[in-house]
Motif scaffolding. Structure first.
Motif, PDB file in Angstrom:
ATOM      1  N   LEU A  69       1.330   7.044 -47.618  1.00  0.00           N
ATOM      2  CA  LEU A  69       0.125   7.351 -48.384  1.00  0.00           C
ATOM      3  C   LEU A  69      -0.354   6.094 -49.094  1.00  0.00           C
ATOM      4  N   THR A  70      -1.376   5.467 -48.529  1.00  0.00           N
ATOM      5  CA  THR A  70      -1.972   4.255 -49.083  1.00  0.00           C
ATOM      6  C   THR A  70      -3.485   4.435 -49.100  1.00  0.00           C
ATOM      7  N   THR A  71      -4.144   3.520 -49.760  1.00  0.00           N
ATOM      8  CA  THR A  71      -5.605   3.523 -49.778  1.00  0.00           C
ATOM      9  C   THR A  71      -6.157   3.431 -48.356  1.00  0.00           C
ATOM     10  N   GLU A  72      -5.586   2.560 -47.558  1.00  0.00           N
ATOM     11  CA  GLU A  72      -6.050   2.370 -46.177  1.00  0.00           C
ATOM     12  C   GLU A  72      -5.814   3.615 -45.341  1.00  0.00           C
ATOM     13  N   GLU A  73      -4.668   4.277 -45.544  1.00  0.00           N
ATOM     14  CA  GLU A  73      -4.369   5.505 -44.788  1.00  0.00           C
ATOM     15  C   GLU A  73      -5.335   6.614 -45.167  1.00  0.00           C
ATOM     16  N   LEU A  74      -5.691   6.710 -46.446  1.00  0.00           N
ATOM     17  CA  LEU A  74      -6.659   7.704 -46.902  1.00  0.00           C
ATOM     18  C   LEU A  74      -8.013   7.467 -46.236  1.00  0.00           C
ATOM     19  N   ALA A  75      -8.476   6.229 -46.228  1.00  0.00           N
ATOM     20  CA  ALA A  75      -9.758   5.906 -45.593  1.00  0.00           C
ATOM     21  C   ALA A  75      -9.708   6.165 -44.094  1.00  0.00           C
ATOM     22  N   SER A  76      -8.604   5.822 -43.453  1.00  0.00           N
ATOM     23  CA  SER A  76      -8.447   6.067 -42.024  1.00  0.00           C
ATOM     24  C   SER A  76      -8.451   7.565 -41.723  1.00  0.00           C
TER      25      SER A  76
END
Length: 140
Positions: A69-76
């Motif tokens: 769970l990261t910022t990039e994973e959320l956006a993806s």
């Protein structure tokens, strides 16, 4: 599960206290990590609304195995959800649309093609430029 997560640029916290992507002036995609699955995926809970009216709400999208769970994973995950919700006849098997309500079919026929641009990886749906996310573009 989203506590202490930095939101992607242009995102907000919704009235339901969920990370929310204001896709355009009328559409908002709320998204949160609902749970981790046994095989190390993140199952995403989402709601797509148009002018505050919920069009889709589910938790049937998961990340790849081993996702964190990261910022990039959320956006993806948001782009993945939007890409799925903006599928049109001819893009996939017609079975995908068999459980759609009439309101969802009308939304798909009117908005899916236009909003599918926002699901493109690393391309702005407002101005078409690469390298910045769409929310609130102003040709960032």
């Amino acid at each position: 599960m989203n506590h202490a997560l930095t939101l992607p640029a242009g995102w907000i916290i919704s009235s339901r206290l969920m990370p929310a992507w204001p896709i355009d002036a009328d559409h908002v995609l709320e998204l949160e990590a609902a749970e981790h699955t046994g095989d190390g995926r993140i199952r995403w809970r989402y709601r797509l609304s148009r002018k505050r009216r919920v069009i889709f709400s589910a938790d049937d999208i998961s990340s790849g195995v081993g996702a964190r769970l990261t910022t990039e994973e959320l956006a993806s995950a948001a782009r993945t959800v939007l890409a799925f919700l903006t599928l049109q006849p001819g893009d996939t098997d017609s079975d995908v649309f068999s459980n759609y309500t009439q309101a969802q079919l009308r939304w798909r026929d009117r908005w899916a093609e236009e909003l599918s641009l926002y699901a493109l990886d690393d391309r702005c749906g407002y101005c078409g430029s690469e390298g910045h996310p769409s929310p609130g573009c102003d040709a960032r």
